[in-house]
Design a protein around this motif. Structure first.
Motif, short mmCIF file in Angstrom:
data_model
loop_
_atom_site.label_atom_id
_atom_site.label_comp_id
_atom_site.label_asym_id
_atom_site.label_seq_id
_atom_site.Cartn_x
_atom_site.Cartn_y
_atom_site.Cartn_z
N ASN A 163 -57.15 -32.34 -11.92
CA ASN A 163 -56.73 -33.22 -10.45
C ASN A 163 -57.94 -34.65 -10.68
O ASN A 163 -57.09 -35.48 -9.64
CB ASN A 163 -58.42 -32.11 -10.06
CG ASN A 163 -57.46 -30.74 -9.95
OD1 ASN A 163 -58.94 -29.80 -9.29
ND2 ASN A 163 -56.67 -30.82 -10.57
N ALA A 203 -56.23 -34.28 -0.47
CA ALA A 203 -55.71 -33.31 -1.62
C ALA A 203 -57.48 -32.93 -1.74
O ALA A 203 -58.10 -33.48 -1.69
CB ALA A 203 -55.64 -34.09 -3.03
N LEU A 227 -55.02 -37.75 -9.35
CA LEU A 227 -55.34 -38.24 -8.01
C LEU A 227 -55.50 -39.68 -7.90
O LEU A 227 -55.00 -40.23 -7.64
CB LEU A 227 -56.00 -37.71 -7.32
CG LEU A 227 -55.99 -36.02 -6.85
CD1 LEU A 227 -57.38 -35.10 -6.16
CD2 LEU A 227 -54.40 -36.04 -5.79
N CYS A 273 -52.26 -31.79 -0.68
CA CYS A 273 -52.76 -30.88 -1.64
C CYS A 273 -53.38 -29.83 -1.53
O CYS A 273 -55.15 -30.31 -0.96
CB CYS A 273 -52.75 -31.80 -3.55
SG CYS A 273 -51.42 -33.10 -3.86
N ALA A 287 -59.43 -37.84 -0.92
CA ALA A 287 -59.99 -36.78 -2.37
C ALA A 287 -60.87 -36.62 -1.85
O ALA A 287 -61.72 -36.84 -1.45
CB ALA A 287 -60.30 -37.66 -3.78
N TYR A 290 -56.23 -27.70 -4.19
CA TYR A 290 -56.39 -27.30 -5.97
C TYR A 290 -57.76 -26.27 -5.78
O TYR A 290 -59.11 -26.95 -5.36
CB TYR A 290 -57.21 -28.32 -6.90
CG TYR A 290 -55.93 -29.88 -6.73
CD1 TYR A 290 -55.14 -30.07 -7.74
CD2 TYR A 290 -55.97 -30.45 -5.86
CE1 TYR A 290 -53.77 -30.69 -8.27
CE2 TYR A 290 -54.99 -31.90 -6.30
CZ TYR A 290 -54.58 -31.72 -7.39
OH TYR A 290 -52.35 -32.61 -7.49
N PRO A 315 -51.78 -38.38 -2.06
CA PRO A 315 -52.61 -38.55 -1.46
C PRO A 315 -53.84 -39.63 -1.79
O PRO A 315 -54.51 -39.79 -2.76
CB PRO A 315 -53.17 -37.23 -2.30
CG PRO A 315 -52.17 -36.59 -2.78
CD PRO A 315 -51.25 -37.50 -2.94
N TYR A 361 -48.20 -31.35 -6.43
CA TYR A 361 -46.63 -31.76 -5.44
C TYR A 361 -46.35 -32.26 -6.17
O TYR A 361 -46.03 -33.25 -7.26
CB TYR A 361 -47.67 -31.98 -4.68
CG TYR A 361 -46.53 -32.64 -3.21
CD1 TYR A 361 -46.63 -32.08 -2.39
CD2 TYR A 361 -46.57 -34.42 -3.14
CE1 TYR A 361 -46.12 -32.50 -1.48
CE2 TYR A 361 -45.48 -34.34 -2.58
CZ TYR A 361 -45.36 -33.67 -1.20
OH TYR A 361 -44.12 -34.08 -0.32
#
Length: 545
Positions: free
Chosen positions: A331, A319, A335, A479, A354, A481, A351, A505
């Motif tokens: 975010n 991500a 996550l 992902c 990160a 962001y 994910p 997602y």
């Protein structure tokens, strides 16, 4: 009188064996009516968590096999299914092995080669399958309970998420809608050298072996069985050896339909049963969701008759969080939450890397830590419980081993990574872990851990972030962001992965899902699934003949 679950201290629940009905939960379980303030959440004053009352109230029976239109008591080896929250035995199941697999495949083979199912008119097949949708809806509460007794997913999620029975019913409904729309094509005549007319037909792939994972047994049952039956295939299902209860209930729902004998079959067992199906010459296609290692074994076993394969395997999804994202807090919460709640990171598309811009790193880590404060372990039927246990003792030790490796290789463990004691000591629980300052060449960034561990990798430029995301043996999901639309499109196209979410997602039954590289072969979802369960036949007519 019925009373509610009591929330106290860190919200880890303590249940006395008093048989009180909880008004928040779907089944009878036990609550502590008068918790005392000095009881520590993980201390010795707590009695071990137990699911025996729920198990006994649901009257779980020894598992049987459904072969050739009939339920069969198994005269052979059996195995116990253990609940990961407590390591208590829930029920026993048949170890079908080679013998059971052979019987099921023989029944499916006869039903495909000699029965009416593959040749049935679209209207008739759809009419026969349609009642399954409403039967799943009618039984959704019980199926959700059984799924929670399978893998420990909190009942709230089991009943109200993308792995719920209601979602499974929607998947069946979606694929049954394709039955009268499975068509081929006609082609313009290519040259004047011959007066040939070409057309294609989609025909059922044949006998399908559907091998299910433990993390979403209800949803994956539907994603494999519904399109296979819709296309006119016959099916042999094998649930994970860890999660048989919900799959057998769904099998019972299908068994109530008027399907010809042998069209649908289910066998239970471990690796021997799965490999017997994968290597069986009577199986035309294998659809499997699980680990890359098992996927490789299935691929090798399928070579003898060139089986068609749909393999959704592991992931180490990235991500990418850019500094222009609309909310670093959202975010980080999302996550970390994917790793710490729901199935506790035991989802292949999670994910677990990160990739965060250095300028927002401190803010990201802060909000990730705040999210974990909301995590609650305990009775999976308690609505306050947020997270599932790890599926087995072996997997728990494997994850703890990765956490040790992460420390030794120089990653900074910000929090978590331990195993709680007290009433949870008998279960397979791991406190959600977050590693900072991870390099992409570290083991915890390379290998799929399949547990509540998030690795945070810093980056400075967009090109570096893309390079980190693609530097992986896996390519299932991911992902991006950012609030920059051009960047979102550019980065999403540059990442080599089967699916990419922009600012979020989710998977749905009418859109394809699958991976590249070690993450698998083929796609599940929408028309791509219909293609996967059919063979394309070309027919040409000589118009001068």
């Amino acid at each position: 009188m019925p009373i509610k679950c009591i929330n106290y201290l860190t919200n880890v629940r303590y249940f006395m064996r008093n048989g009180v009905v909880c008004t928040h939960c779907a089944v009878r379980h036990v609550v502590h009516p008068n918790p005392t303030p000095d009881q520590d959440s993980y201390g010795s004053k707590f009695m071990p968590l137990s699911l025996s009352l729920i198990r006994d109230e649901l009257k779980l029976q020894p598992g049987r096999l459904f072969i050739d239109g009939k339920w069969h008591d198994w005269e052979g080896d059996r195995f116990d299914q253990i609940h990961p929250s407590t390591n208590e035995v829930m029920a026993s199941f048949a170890q079908a092995g080679v013998r059971g697999a052979n019987q099921a495949v023989a029944a499916a083979r006869r039903a495909f080669d000699e029965g009416p199912w593959p040749k049935m008119r679209a209207h008739d097949r759809k009419r026969m399958l349609q009642p399954i949708v409403e039967r799943i809806y009618a039984a959704e509460k019980e199926v959700a309970q059984l799924q929670t007794l399978d893998n420990g997913i909190p009942f709230t999620f089991s009943r109200n998420s993308r792995v719920s029975p209601k979602a499974a019913a929607d998947i069946f409904d979606h694929f049954l809608g394709w039955i009268d729309k499975i068509n081929g094509e006609t082609y313009p005549q290519f040259s004047s050298a011959s007066n040939m007319q070409y057309m294609t037909f989609r025909e059922p792939a044949g006998v399908v072996a559907a091998i299910l994972p433990y993390n979403g047994p209800v949803m994956t049952f539907a994603m494999k069985v519904a399109p296979a039956l819709a296309c006119g295939c016959t099916v042999v299902v094998k649930p994970s050896e860890f999660t048989n209860l919900a799959a057998l209930k769904l099998a019972d729902i299908i068994a109530q339909s008027d399907l010809p004998p042998g069209v649908f079959n289910i066998v239970t067992g471990g690796a021997e049963t799965g490999m017997a199906l994968s290597s069986h010459p009577g199986v035309d296609k294998v659809t499997f969701t699980g680990s890359p290692t098992v996927g490789e074994q299935i691929t090798i076993a399928s070579v003898s008759n060139m089986k068609r394969l749909s393999l959704e395997l592991g992931g180490k999804s990235a991500a990418l969080v850019f500094p222009d994202t609309e909310s670093v807090a959202a975010n980080a919460t999302t996550l970390m939450g994917l790793c710490s709640t729901f199935l506790s990171g035991q989802v292949c598309s999670t994910p677990t890397r990160a990739v965060v811009h250095k300028s927002i790193m401190d803010e990201f880590l802060h909000h990730a830590a705040e999210q974990v404060k909301q995590v609650r372990f305990g009775d999976p039927f308690d609505p306050a419980t947020t997270s599932a246990p790890i599926i087995s003792k072996r997997q728990k030790e494997r994850i703890l081993g990765y956490i040790d490796i992460g420390r030794k290789e120089g990653a900074e463990l910000k929090f978590g990574g331990g195993a709680p004691g007290g009433e949870l000591a008998n279960g397979n629980w791991i406190e959600p872990a977050l590693f900072a300052n991870v390099r992409n060449d570290m083991t915890i960034a390379r290998e799929e851990i399949f547990g509540p561990v998030l690795s945070v990798i810093p980056f400075e430029t967009e090109e570096e972030a893309i390079r980190i995301a693609n530097d992986s043996a896996f390519g299932l999901a991911g992902c991006v962001y950012t609030s920059n639309v051009k960047r979102a499109f550019r980065v999403a196209r540059a990442i080599r992965s089967g699916s990419i979410g922009v600012n979020g997602y989710a998977s749905v039954p009418n859109a394809p899902m699958g991976g590249v590289k070690r993450s698998g072969v083929g796609r599940e979802g929408g028309w791509a699934t219909i293609e996967a369960f059919t063979e394309l036949k070309t027919v040409n007519f000589n118009l001068d003949g």
